[in-house]
Design an enzyme around this catalytic site. Sequence first.
Site, mmCIF file in Angstrom:
data_model
loop_
_atom_site.group_PDB
_atom_site.id
_atom_site.type_symbol
_atom_site.label_atom_id
_atom_site.label_comp_id
_atom_site.label_asym_id
_atom_site.label_seq_id
_atom_site.Cartn_x
_atom_site.Cartn_y
_atom_site.Cartn_z
ATOM 1 N N GLY A 1 -0.815 0.659 6.873
ATOM 2 C CA GLY A 1 -1.953 0.149 7.151
ATOM 3 C C GLY A 1 -2.267 -1.234 6.749
ATOM 4 N N GLY B 1 2.988 1.284 3.438
ATOM 5 C CA GLY B 1 2.858 -0.113 3.855
ATOM 6 C C GLY B 1 2.486 -0.360 5.378
ATOM 7 N N ARG C 1 18.290 -17.629 20.087
ATOM 8 C CA ARG C 1 17.678 -16.714 20.913
ATOM 9 C C ARG C 1 16.462 -15.721 20.550
ATOM 10 N NH1 ARG C 1 21.766 -13.699 18.084
ATOM 11 N NH2 ARG C 1 21.141 -11.532 18.029
ATOM 12 N N CYS D 1 1.048 -1.044 0.037
ATOM 13 C CA CYS D 1 0.060 0.042 0.105
ATOM 14 C C CYS D 1 0.823 1.233 -0.028
ATOM 15 C CB CYS D 1 -1.246 -0.009 1.185
ATOM 16 S SG CYS D 1 -0.555 0.393 2.840
ATOM 17 N N HIS E 1 15.501 -12.383 12.345
ATOM 18 C CA HIS E 1 15.263 -12.140 13.801
ATOM 19 C C HIS E 1 13.850 -12.335 14.166
ATOM 20 C CE1 HIS E 1 19.280 -9.892 14.259
ATOM 21 N NE2 HIS E 1 19.375 -10.895 13.768
#
Length: 142
Positions: free
Chosen positions: A70, A68, A132, A65, A98
């Site tokens: 919404g 980005g 982790r 969009c 991550h």
Amino acid sequence: MKIAIGNDHAGPDYKDAILEMLRTKGHEVTNYGTNTFDSVDFPDFGHPVAQDVSDGKADFGIVICGSGNGIAMTANKHPKVRAALCWTKEIAALARQHNDANIISIPARFTSIAQAVDMVDTFLNTAFEGGRHTNRVNKIPC
């Protein structure tokens, strides 16, 4: 790989370039996006992508969009979805490494088409590092 893609009126040309790259690489793509620049509501295109990822019908999702934001917020309402707003390929890689992101959200008004294609390629070809990061990712859902 099965991929779902959706976009509002800010992203038809981005979607077309991304679709070309994905199909060239042999990915199976479900297109939920609009093909016109006529104003539409981004949730109408983000929800089906997120639902496919949530249900396991798609391995990954791509949403586009203007900002980005919404469409990422929309996608993140679905269980098992971790949509990441990305504006560089480095952030796209970190979102996978991550955060185990499974949907990439692209801000069409703030990236070029070439950047978007590069980000999607990086996103799809980067693995989650686990370790982790696993405990952190497991704490994301409510």
